[in-house]
Design a protein around this motif. Structure first.
Motif, PDB file in Angstrom:
ATOM      1  N   ASP A   1     -48.203  -5.802 -23.467  1.00 37.87           N
ATOM      2  CA  ASP A   1     -49.357  -6.702 -23.388  1.00 37.87           C
ATOM      3  C   ASP A   1     -50.675  -5.932 -23.476  1.00 37.87           C
ATOM      4  N   ALA A   2     -50.719  -4.752 -22.844  1.00 47.14           N
ATOM      5  CA  ALA A   2     -51.944  -3.937 -22.923  1.00 47.14           C
ATOM      6  C   ALA A   2     -52.204  -3.516 -24.370  1.00 47.14           C
TER       7      ALA A   2
ATOM      8  N   GLU B   1     -46.042   3.522 -15.100  1.00 47.94           N
ATOM      9  CA  GLU B   1     -46.358   2.455 -16.049  1.00 47.94           C
ATOM     10  C   GLU B   1     -47.812   1.999 -15.914  1.00 47.94           C
ATOM     11  N   GLY B   2     -48.272   1.797 -14.663  1.00 47.21           N
ATOM     12  CA  GLY B   2     -49.641   1.294 -14.450  1.00 47.21           C
ATOM     13  C   GLY B   2     -50.697   2.262 -14.955  1.00 47.21           C
TER      14      GLY B   2
ATOM     15  N   VAL C   1     -50.859   1.700 -18.672  1.00 48.04           N
ATOM     16  CA  VAL C   1     -51.560   0.431 -18.934  1.00 48.04           C
ATOM     17  C   VAL C   1     -53.068   0.657 -18.769  1.00 48.04           C
TER      18      VAL C   1
ATOM     19  N   HIS D   1     -56.214   0.270 -21.424  1.00 43.12           N
ATOM     20  CA  HIS D   1     -57.436  -0.506 -21.160  1.00 43.12           C
ATOM     21  C   HIS D   1     -58.675   0.364 -21.364  1.00 43.12           C
TER      22      HIS D   1
ATOM     23  N   SER E   1     -41.119  -1.876 -21.070  1.00 42.58           N
ATOM     24  CA  SER E   1     -42.408  -2.209 -20.450  1.00 42.58           C
ATOM     25  C   SER E   1     -43.166  -3.331 -21.164  1.00 42.58           C
ATOM     26  N   TRP E   2     -43.014  -4.540 -20.612  1.00 43.26           N
ATOM     27  CA  TRP E   2     -43.779  -5.662 -21.165  1.00 43.26           C
ATOM     28  C   TRP E   2     -45.247  -5.565 -20.791  1.00 43.26           C
ATOM     29  N   SER E   3     -45.558  -4.873 -19.688  1.00 44.20           N
ATOM     30  CA  SER E   3     -46.978  -4.724 -19.346  1.00 44.20           C
ATOM     31  C   SER E   3     -47.672  -3.784 -20.328  1.00 44.20           C
TER      32      SER E   3
END
Ligand code: DQA
Length: 150
Positions: free
Chosen positions: A90-91, A57-58, A61, A65, A85-87
């Protein structure tokens, strides 16, 4: 002809197994096949297509970015992270270009947990259920939206 811009295609967890993974659901084409189809569509429209796949996931994200201020559009098949995945949500919300959510299968016709996409609210639009055809369609949709934005 020099490229008009850049489209970033992001592939989430398990999509590197396409071709072997549940072919009755996802077909027999590999991720490389889909990337090639997306790239051909992008290049025909004057765009460069970059691709990144991750099970993490990261990483996805971070890829969103990294696209900020640089890429014109994102085409995102986040796999199962689409549902959780809420992250990533948000991204994507912080990306100011066009966002197209993509799925090979039609999650709306599958198990209940697949019937919610937490990414759909921050996508300009979603394409699902067209199999591999979805990849060039998603690129074309992104380019048409960019053209409409002017
Ligand atoms: C998928 C649908 C998701 O529910 C699933 O977890 C995937 C693939 C699709 O392309 O149909 O990994 O995103």
């Amino acid at each position: 002809m020099s490229p008009v811009g850049t489209i970033v295609l992001l592939s989430g967890p398990n999509l590197q197994l396409l071709g072997e993974r549940q072919p009755e659901v996802y077909g027999t084409a590999t991720l490389d096949d889909h990337v090639a189809a997306a790239r051909a569509a992008a290049e025909a429209l004057g765009y460069v297509l970059e691709h990144a796949q991750s099970d993490h996931e990261g990483d996805l994200v971070g890829a969103v970015h990294a696209a900020r201020g640089r890429a014109d559009a994102l085409v995102v098949n986040a796999g199962a992270l689409s549902h959780t995945s809420w992250s990533l949500h948000d991204a994507l919300a912080a990306f100011d270009g066009v966002v197209v959510e993509l799925h090979l299968s039609n999650p709306a016709a599958r198990e209940p947990f697949r019937q919610v996409s937490v990414l759909a609210p921050v996508a300009d639009g979603s394409l699902a259920g067209f199999g591999g055809l979805g990849y060039p369609l998603a690129v074309e949709a992104a380019v048409r939206l960019l053209a409409a934005r002017g």
